[in-house]
Write a protein that holds these residues in place. Structure first.
Motif, PDB file in Angstrom:
ATOM      1  N   PRO A 155       8.357   4.831 -12.212  1.00 24.48           N
ATOM      2  CA  PRO A 155       7.332   5.873 -12.075  1.00 24.48           C
ATOM      3  C   PRO A 155       5.914   5.326 -11.969  1.00 24.48           C
ATOM      4  O   PRO A 155       5.018   6.036 -11.516  1.00 24.48           O
ATOM      5  N   LYS A 156       5.695   4.086 -12.374  1.00 17.89           N
ATOM      6  CA  LYS A 156       4.358   3.505 -12.325  1.00 17.89           C
ATOM      7  C   LYS A 156       4.166   2.602 -11.108  1.00 17.89           C
ATOM      8  O   LYS A 156       3.282   1.747 -11.098  1.00 17.89           O
ATOM      9  N   LEU A 157       4.957   2.796 -10.072  1.00 15.35           N
ATOM     10  CA  LEU A 157       4.899   1.936  -8.895  1.00 15.35           C
ATOM     11  C   LEU A 157       3.518   1.941  -8.259  1.00 15.35           C
ATOM     12  O   LEU A 157       2.966   0.873  -7.941  1.00 15.35           O
ATOM     13  N   GLU A 158       2.922   3.107  -8.070  1.00 12.33           N
ATOM     14  CA  GLU A 158       1.606   3.177  -7.430  1.00 12.33           C
ATOM     15  C   GLU A 158       0.543   2.511  -8.300  1.00 12.33           C
ATOM     16  O   GLU A 158      -0.327   1.796  -7.796  1.00 12.33           O
ATOM     17  N   GLU A 159       0.613   2.746  -9.601  1.00 11.66           N
ATOM     18  CA  GLU A 159      -0.345   2.114 -10.520  1.00 11.66           C
ATOM     19  C   GLU A 159      -0.188   0.600 -10.502  1.00 11.66           C
ATOM     20  O   GLU A 159      -1.179  -0.145 -10.513  1.00 11.66           O
ATOM     21  N   PHE A 209       0.818  -1.211   0.000  1.00 11.99           N
ATOM     22  CA  PHE A 209       0.000   0.000   0.000  1.00 11.99           C
ATOM     23  C   PHE A 209       0.858   1.270   0.000  1.00 11.99           C
ATOM     24  O   PHE A 209       0.334   2.368   0.189  1.00 11.99           O
ATOM     25  N   GLY A 210       2.151   1.116  -0.197  1.00 11.50           N
ATOM     26  CA  GLY A 210       3.056   2.262  -0.157  1.00 11.50           C
ATOM     27  C   GLY A 210       2.838   3.219  -1.319  1.00 11.50           C
ATOM     28  O   GLY A 210       2.492   2.820  -2.436  1.00 11.50           O
ATOM     29  N   ARG A 211       3.062   4.497  -1.046  1.00 13.39           N
ATOM     30  CA  ARG A 211       2.928   5.540  -2.057  1.00 13.39           C
ATOM     31  C   ARG A 211       4.103   6.500  -1.944  1.00 13.39           C
ATOM     32  O   ARG A 211       4.678   6.672  -0.871  1.00 13.39           O
ATOM     33  N   TYR A 212       4.431   7.129  -3.060  1.00 12.45           N
ATOM     34  CA  TYR A 212       5.491   8.125  -3.033  1.00 12.45           C
ATOM     35  C   TYR A 212       5.036   9.359  -2.256  1.00 12.45           C
ATOM     36  O   TYR A 212       3.874   9.772  -2.333  1.00 12.45           O
ATOM     37  N   ASP A 213       5.965   9.942  -1.529  1.00 12.36           N
ATOM     38  CA  ASP A 213       5.732  11.201  -0.832  1.00 12.36           C
ATOM     39  C   ASP A 213       6.018  12.324  -1.834  1.00 12.36           C
ATOM     40  O   ASP A 213       7.158  12.548  -2.222  1.00 12.36           O
ATOM     41  N   GLN A 214       4.962  13.008  -2.258  1.00 11.04           N
ATOM     42  CA  GLN A 214       5.097  14.011  -3.323  1.00 11.04           C
ATOM     43  C   GLN A 214       6.071  15.122  -2.938  1.00 11.04           C
ATOM     44  O   GLN A 214       6.899  15.544  -3.754  1.00 11.04           O
ATOM     45  N   ARG A 255       7.883  16.220 -19.073  1.00 14.87           N
ATOM     46  CA  ARG A 255       6.447  16.010 -18.871  1.00 14.87           C
ATOM     47  C   ARG A 255       6.164  14.951 -17.819  1.00 14.87           C
ATOM     48  O   ARG A 255       5.073  14.932 -17.225  1.00 14.87           O
ATOM     49  N   ASN A 256       7.121  14.047 -17.588  1.00 13.80           N
ATOM     50  CA  ASN A 256       6.919  13.002 -16.581  1.00 13.80           C
ATOM     51  C   ASN A 256       6.770  13.572 -15.177  1.00 13.80           C
ATOM     52  O   ASN A 256       6.193  12.929 -14.298  1.00 13.80           O
ATOM     53  N   LEU A 257       7.301  14.764 -14.962  1.00 13.65           N
ATOM     54  CA  LEU A 257       7.191  15.391 -13.640  1.00 13.65           C
ATOM     55  C   LEU A 257       5.753  15.726 -13.282  1.00 13.65           C
ATOM     56  O   LEU A 257       5.444  15.973 -12.111  1.00 13.65           O
ATOM     57  N   ALA A 258       4.873  15.746 -14.275  1.00 13.73           N
ATOM     58  CA  ALA A 258       3.460  16.036 -14.035  1.00 13.73           C
ATOM     59  C   ALA A 258       2.595  14.786 -14.059  1.00 13.73           C
ATOM     60  O   ALA A 258       1.373  14.877 -13.906  1.00 13.73           O
ATOM     61  N   ASP A 259       3.211  13.620 -14.242  1.00 17.18           N
ATOM     62  CA  ASP A 259       2.454  12.368 -14.291  1.00 17.18           C
ATOM     63  C   ASP A 259       1.859  12.034 -12.928  1.00 17.18           C
ATOM     64  O   ASP A 259       2.448  12.363 -11.892  1.00 17.18           O
ATOM     65  N   PRO A 260       0.696  11.361 -12.902  1.00 13.27           N
ATOM     66  CA  PRO A 260       0.120  10.924 -11.621  1.00 13.27           C
ATOM     67  C   PRO A 260       1.089  10.006 -10.879  1.00 13.27           C
ATOM     68  O   PRO A 260       1.765   9.182 -11.476  1.00 13.27           O
ATOM     69  N   GLY A 261       1.158  10.174  -9.572  1.00 10.86           N
ATOM     70  CA  GLY A 261       2.058   9.361  -8.774  1.00 10.86           C
ATOM     71  C   GLY A 261       3.476   9.863  -8.737  1.00 10.86           C
ATOM     72  O   GLY A 261       4.354   9.220  -8.158  1.00 10.86           O
ATOM     73  N   TYR A 302      19.161  15.338   2.355  1.00  9.76           N
ATOM     74  CA  TYR A 302      19.396  15.414   0.917  1.00  9.76           C
ATOM     75  C   TYR A 302      19.497  14.009   0.321  1.00  9.76           C
ATOM     76  O   TYR A 302      18.924  13.720  -0.741  1.00  9.76           O
ATOM     77  N   ALA A 303      20.262  13.135   0.998  1.00  7.77           N
ATOM     78  CA  ALA A 303      20.498  11.786   0.482  1.00  7.77           C
ATOM     79  C   ALA A 303      19.195  11.001   0.399  1.00  7.77           C
ATOM     80  O   ALA A 303      18.924  10.322  -0.600  1.00  7.77           O
ATOM     81  N   LYS A 304      18.383  11.095   1.435  1.00 10.58           N
ATOM     82  CA  LYS A 304      17.129  10.337   1.433  1.00 10.58           C
ATOM     83  C   LYS A 304      16.157  10.874   0.384  1.00 10.58           C
ATOM     84  O   LYS A 304      15.465  10.114  -0.293  1.00 10.58           O
ATOM     85  N   ASP A 305      16.117  12.203   0.235  1.00  6.96           N
ATOM     86  CA  ASP A 305      15.200  12.799  -0.736  1.00  6.96           C
ATOM     87  C   ASP A 305      15.590  12.436  -2.171  1.00  6.96           C
ATOM     88  O   ASP A 305      14.738  12.059  -2.982  1.00  6.96           O
ATOM     89  N   VAL A 306      16.872  12.543  -2.505  1.00  5.64           N
ATOM     90  CA  VAL A 306      17.288  12.243  -3.876  1.00  5.64           C
ATOM     91  C   VAL A 306      17.192  10.742  -4.149  1.00  5.64           C
ATOM     92  O   VAL A 306      16.901  10.327  -5.286  1.00  5.64           O
ATOM     93  N   ALA A 307      17.389   9.900  -3.132  1.00  7.48           N
ATOM     94  CA  ALA A 307      17.221   8.455  -3.315  1.00  7.48           C
ATOM     95  C   ALA A 307      15.763   8.123  -3.628  1.00  7.48           C
ATOM     96  O   ALA A 307      15.473   7.271  -4.484  1.00  7.48           O
ATOM     97  N   ALA A 308      14.833   8.793  -2.951  1.00 13.94           N
ATOM     98  CA  ALA A 308      13.406   8.585  -3.235  1.00 13.94           C
ATOM     99  C   ALA A 308      13.059   9.059  -4.643  1.00 13.94           C
ATOM    100  O   ALA A 308      12.304   8.398  -5.375  1.00 13.94           O
ATOM    101  N   PHE A 309      13.614  10.215  -5.036  1.00 14.56           N
ATOM    102  CA  PHE A 309      13.355  10.725  -6.389  1.00 14.56           C
ATOM    103  C   PHE A 309      13.882   9.756  -7.447  1.00 14.56           C
ATOM    104  O   PHE A 309      13.211   9.505  -8.459  1.00 14.56           O
TER     105      PHE A 309
END
Length: 290
Positions: A247-251, A56-61, A87-93, A233-240
């Motif tokens: 990019p389709k992990l939530e879907e 049930f995990g989701r990315y932290d926007q 344009r991928n920066l505007a994709d859902p999820g 910084y390290a955790k944020d860029v690793a998540a990005f």
């Protein structure tokens, strides 16, 4: 004669089983790491807590937006992101940029295009459909400038992994642990623990890495008030980078859950139908018995 043949076959089967068990034990010991007397040269990255962990995990926007800021201001100086388009920066999820933000961001980049009518290449402002450009013309130019060609970061979080050893590799499929790459990137960026050697890294093979320490406290100015530390910084860029690689992990997780629910309902219906059919067949068979 038959006893002799049977005994010989039994001994052969036993020898094969013993050999297989010995090989399995050797593999488990190798994965478990060195004994207490030996020193482990390269420790495994510590496991981190991620918002996208589990079914049930989701990315932290907000974290993805901060991670993109770290990539843009620091990592992009050397590393490419050639499989990700603006344009991928505007994709859902994803990071949740608006179309206007994406368009404005893309326009700040210069994209090499052409040839034009005169047969010449030219530069133009970026468009949302363009992919992130690299600061180097080619791999050879990057190697000449930096000493080694930096890896593209598009799939880095899925390409980097490590052996967790016995018995964790048996548990990982059950707990759906798939964040080895993100853990590795986070650990690597925090692994510059030798102040006397800028290229020493605790988590890189042989502890020698061409890339000197890229992050320092206060290097990136967060607008949301998040800590301006190397750890953040390290955790944020690793998540990005995890989002960039998947990019389709939530879907995928939503679809997987729907399929799982469907299979459970379908299996229940099949069980009910089977019970109904066999109850009639057993009742009929009972009546037919004299």
């Amino acid at each position: 004669m038959r006893h002799g043949v049977g005994r010989g076959m039994g001994l052969a089967v036993g020898a094969v089983l013993v050999t297989a068990l010995a090989a399995s034990a050797a593999k488990v010991l190798a994965q478990a790491g060195p004994g207490p007397v030996e020193k482990q040269e390269q420790p495994n990255p510590p496991r981190q807590e991620w918002s996208f962990h589990g079914p049930f995990g989701r990315y932290d926007q907000a974290q993805l937006q901060r991670g993109f800021q770290v990539y843009r201001e620091v990592c992009s100086n050397c590393h490419s992101l050639e499989l990700v388009a603006f344009r991928n920066l505007a994709d859902p999820g994803g990071p949740g940029f608006s179309q206007a933000q994406v368009k404005a961001l893309a326009a700040t980049y210069k994209i090499k295009d052409g040839p034009n009518d005169a047969g010449e290449m030219f530069e133009r402002p970026g468009r949302p459909s363009d992919y992130f450009p690299w600061n180097f013309a080619n791999e050879q130019a990057a190697r000449a400038a930096l000493g080694a060609a930096p890896p593209d970061m598009s799939l880095l979080a899925k390409a980097r992994t490590y052996e967790r050893g016995f018995p964790l590799f048996l548990v990982d499929p059950i707990i759906q642990y798939q964040e080895q790459g993100a853990d590795y990137i986070d650990a690597l960026l925090n692994g510059y623990t030798n102040d006397s050697d800028a290229n020493w890294n605790e988590y890189f093979p042989a502890h020698k890495i061409t890339m000197p320490k890229p992050l320092s406290d206060g290097l990136v100015d967060y607008a949301d008030g998040s800590p301006k530390t190397v750890q953040q910084y390290a955790k944020d860029v690793a998540a990005f980078l995890m989002w960039a690689a998947e990019p389709k992990l939530e879907e995928r997780k939503r679809l997987g859950m729907r399929v799982l629910i469907f299979l459970i309902v379908y299996a229940g219906m099949l069980l009910l139908v089977k019970t109904k059919i066999w109850s009639r067949a057993e009742a009929k068979a009972g009546h037919d018995i004299p």
